[in-house]
Design a protein around this motif. Structure first.
Motif, short mmCIF file in Angstrom:
data_model
loop_
_atom_site.label_atom_id
_atom_site.label_comp_id
_atom_site.label_asym_id
_atom_site.label_seq_id
_atom_site.Cartn_x
_atom_site.Cartn_y
_atom_site.Cartn_z
N THR A 277 -12.93 -20.15 54.15
CA THR A 277 -12.57 -18.95 54.89
C THR A 277 -13.17 -17.73 54.21
N CYS A 278 -13.88 -16.92 54.99
CA CYS A 278 -14.52 -15.72 54.46
C CYS A 278 -13.79 -14.49 55.01
N ASP A 279 -13.00 -13.84 54.16
CA ASP A 279 -12.34 -12.60 54.56
C ASP A 279 -13.35 -11.47 54.54
N LEU A 280 -13.44 -10.73 55.62
CA LEU A 280 -14.31 -9.56 55.65
C LEU A 280 -13.67 -8.44 54.83
N VAL A 281 -14.41 -7.95 53.85
CA VAL A 281 -13.96 -6.89 52.94
C VAL A 281 -15.11 -5.90 52.78
N PRO A 282 -14.86 -4.73 52.18
CA PRO A 282 -15.96 -3.77 52.02
C PRO A 282 -17.20 -4.35 51.33
N ASP A 283 -17.02 -5.22 50.34
CA ASP A 283 -18.17 -5.82 49.66
C ASP A 283 -19.00 -6.71 50.59
N SER A 284 -18.39 -7.23 51.66
CA SER A 284 -19.14 -8.05 52.61
C SER A 284 -20.30 -7.25 53.19
N PHE A 285 -20.11 -5.97 53.39
CA PHE A 285 -21.14 -5.11 53.97
C PHE A 285 -22.04 -4.51 52.90
N ARG A 286 -21.48 -4.20 51.73
CA ARG A 286 -22.31 -3.71 50.63
C ARG A 286 -23.36 -4.75 50.21
N LEU A 287 -22.98 -6.02 50.31
CA LEU A 287 -23.85 -7.10 49.82
C LEU A 287 -24.47 -7.92 50.95
N MET A 288 -24.41 -7.42 52.17
CA MET A 288 -24.87 -8.20 53.32
C MET A 288 -26.33 -8.62 53.17
N ARG A 289 -27.21 -7.71 52.76
CA ARG A 289 -28.63 -8.05 52.66
C ARG A 289 -28.85 -9.17 51.64
N ALA A 290 -28.17 -9.08 50.50
CA ALA A 290 -28.36 -10.09 49.46
C ALA A 290 -27.89 -11.47 49.92
N PHE A 291 -26.85 -11.49 50.76
CA PHE A 291 -26.26 -12.77 51.16
C PHE A 291 -26.76 -13.30 52.50
N LEU A 292 -27.68 -12.61 53.15
CA LEU A 292 -28.16 -13.08 54.45
C LEU A 292 -28.73 -14.50 54.42
N PRO A 293 -29.57 -14.86 53.44
CA PRO A 293 -30.07 -16.25 53.42
C PRO A 293 -28.94 -17.27 53.34
N ALA A 294 -27.91 -16.98 52.56
CA ALA A 294 -26.78 -17.90 52.45
C ALA A 294 -26.03 -18.01 53.77
N LEU A 295 -25.90 -16.90 54.47
CA LEU A 295 -25.20 -16.92 55.75
C LEU A 295 -25.93 -17.80 56.76
N PHE A 296 -27.27 -17.71 56.78
CA PHE A 296 -28.04 -18.54 57.70
C PHE A 296 -27.88 -20.02 57.38
N HIS A 297 -27.84 -20.35 56.08
CA HIS A 297 -27.74 -21.75 55.68
C HIS A 297 -26.35 -22.31 55.90
N GLU A 298 -25.31 -21.50 55.65
CA GLU A 298 -23.95 -22.02 55.60
C GLU A 298 -23.07 -21.53 56.75
N TRP A 299 -23.68 -20.97 57.79
CA TRP A 299 -22.90 -20.36 58.87
C TRP A 299 -21.85 -21.31 59.43
N SER A 300 -22.22 -22.56 59.65
CA SER A 300 -21.29 -23.49 60.31
C SER A 300 -20.09 -23.84 59.44
N SER A 301 -20.18 -23.63 58.13
CA SER A 301 -19.08 -23.99 57.23
C SER A 301 -18.18 -22.80 56.89
N LEU A 302 -18.47 -21.62 57.45
CA LEU A 302 -17.70 -20.42 57.14
C LEU A 302 -16.85 -20.01 58.33
N SER A 303 -15.61 -19.70 58.05
CA SER A 303 -14.70 -19.19 59.07
C SER A 303 -14.39 -17.73 58.71
#
Length: 443
Positions: A277-303
């Motif tokens: 489970t991924c809670d959206l928090v302010p750091d989610s947006f501060r670090l969005m660019r850095a974590f974009l590759p991970a999001l593409f790879h792991e999208w189906s496993s994140l709620s």
């Protein structure tokens, strides 16, 4: 019942005025680092804001696994497995470690081939990893009622008890000469001419020449106050434990919809095989660019969800002075509620796969916050431009098993000894030096 029940640990009473090294964080990585440093003759203070092993180090699945790791972690995990074998005798306590093997199951041909390709990563190390099916698989999974193409079996893998391990290692570190204080948060580092000269704790200042930040999910917040950019987010993982079960598998099992491990008490630890489970928090947006590759790879496993954590973290101070009360003192133990949706799903799937579990009771459940980096590989590194500062964090759900190896590597970096493995993949600067940061599943 809040959180798992830990082996009781009694804090040392007094804060030493001076040590060689201060370790921040009493999880498996922090305690392993303290043990290594103390055994090498350094004076060490380990400070834990709450309880030894109180957060993710006691809330994980208890897997000690080499299988299906990022290939960059394999050499360090091999060292960790070697250390686990002798850890109980070394620290004079019980970690519950046992070599019992792990199975990553494959429901279809595609997954089977991916696991088969991953196994090639172990060939240079001459470590057994084999694909099993049919009668061989039936022998490893007695009573299974789950259709499978096969599974990757790594006999060298094992399991341990997360509620026992960090306290046992902390006792071993203390026996080797380290001071271990619980309920004592480190508020900030003290610098002189750009290098570490001490730390400020809630109980006073301690002079030292080196600091190791092993704060798990809290590491980014502490590092930021010290002016260190550490890209790290948190994921909620949900876990439960059952009453004792007769005749179940000895190997730990990963499947698409559940994962399970036999416990020392005869029950099982059960979790989702994929869902966090991924809670959206302010750091989610501060670090969005850095974590974009991970999001593409792991999208189906994140709620993803918007919860009360947004408000909680938005209100949390990000800068403070050494005399201020810090977030580490207002939240001694991070004890998030588990996801009821995940609990219901993984328990139902585990019972369908193994009907013998249908007579078991769910005795307890809990949540834990996993500290995650953009490439899902930990930071085990000195901090450039701040002599004496080191970080060991971001283990991305792989930290329990690799913890003793991480402690050894960190001790090598602190003391200047030849590193037990090449530390380059774990350097903090990979996130700022222009390196391409990628996820590598090894297949």
């Amino acid at each position: 019942m809040p959180g798992p029940q830990l082996t009781p640990f009694v804090s040392d009473p007094d804060l030493p005025p001076r040590v060689d090294v201060v370790v921040i964080g009493g999880g498996i990585v922090g305690t392993s680092t303290a043990l290594e440093l103390a055994e090498r003759g350094l004076s060490v203070l380990l400070c834990e804001k709450g309880e030894i092993g109180g957060e993710q180090s006691s809330r994980n699945w208890g897997w000690v696994r080499l299988s299906m790791r990022d290939p960059r972690e394999i050499p360090l995990m091999i060292e960790a497995l070697r250390l686990w074998e002798g850890l109980d005798a070394r620290v004079g306590g019980a970690t519950g470690y046992r070599r019992a093997g792990i199975l990553f199951t494959a429901a279809d041909t595609k997954t089977f081939r991916q696991q088969e390709r991953w196994a090639e990563n172990l060939r240079p190390y001459q470590i057994e990893a084999r694909m099993v099916s049919g009668a061989d698989l039936d022998g490893l999974l007695p009573g299974r009622q789950i259709g499978l193409k096969g599974a990757l079996h790594t006999p060298l893998d094992g399991r341990a008890e997360p509620q026992w391990a960090a306290p046992a290692v902390a006792e071993g570190a203390r026996a080797a000469g380290a001071a271990v204080l619980t309920g004592c948060a480190v508020r900030a580092v003290d610098l002189a001419a750009g290098r570490i000269s001490g730390v400020f704790t809630e109980r006073g200042r301690v002079a030292c020449e080196a600091v190791v930040l092993a704060g798990g999910a809290w590491s980014r917040l502490f590092a930021g106050n010290a002016g260190i950019a550490l890209p790290q987010l948190k994921l909620l993982n949900t876990v439960m434990r059952t009453s004792a079960v007769e005749g179940g598998p000895e190997v730990s099992v990963w499947a698409d919809r559940f994962a399970l491990r036999k416990r020392a008490d005869g029950g099982y630890t059960v979790a989702s095989g994929v869902e966090n489970t991924c809670d959206l928090v302010p750091d989610s947006f501060r670090l969005m660019r850095a974590f974009l590759p991970a999001l593409f790879h792991e999208w189906s496993s994140l709620s993803f969800r918007l919860s009360g954590r947004w408000r909680e973290e938005a209100r949390m101070p990000r800068r403070w002075a050494p005399g201020d009360v810090t977030p580490f003192e207002t939240c001694r133990v991070l004890d998030p509620a588990p996801s009821e949706k995940v609990l219901k799903s993984c328990w139902a799937e585990a019972q369908r796969a193994f009907p013998l579990l249908q007579g078991a009771q769910m005795l307890q459940s809990w949540g834990g916050m996993i500290d995650v980096t953009p490439d899902a590989v930990p930071v085990i590194s000195a901090v450039e431009g701040m002599a004496g500062m080191h970080i060991a964090t971001g283990f991305s759900g792989h930290g329990f098993g690799i913890g003793p190896g991480a402690g050894r590597l960190m001790a090598d970096l602190v003391t200047g000894a030849a590193p037990v493995v090449d530390p380059t993949p774990f350097r903090l600067s990979r996130f700022s030096d222009g390196s391409r940061v990628t996820l590598d599943k090894g297949f």
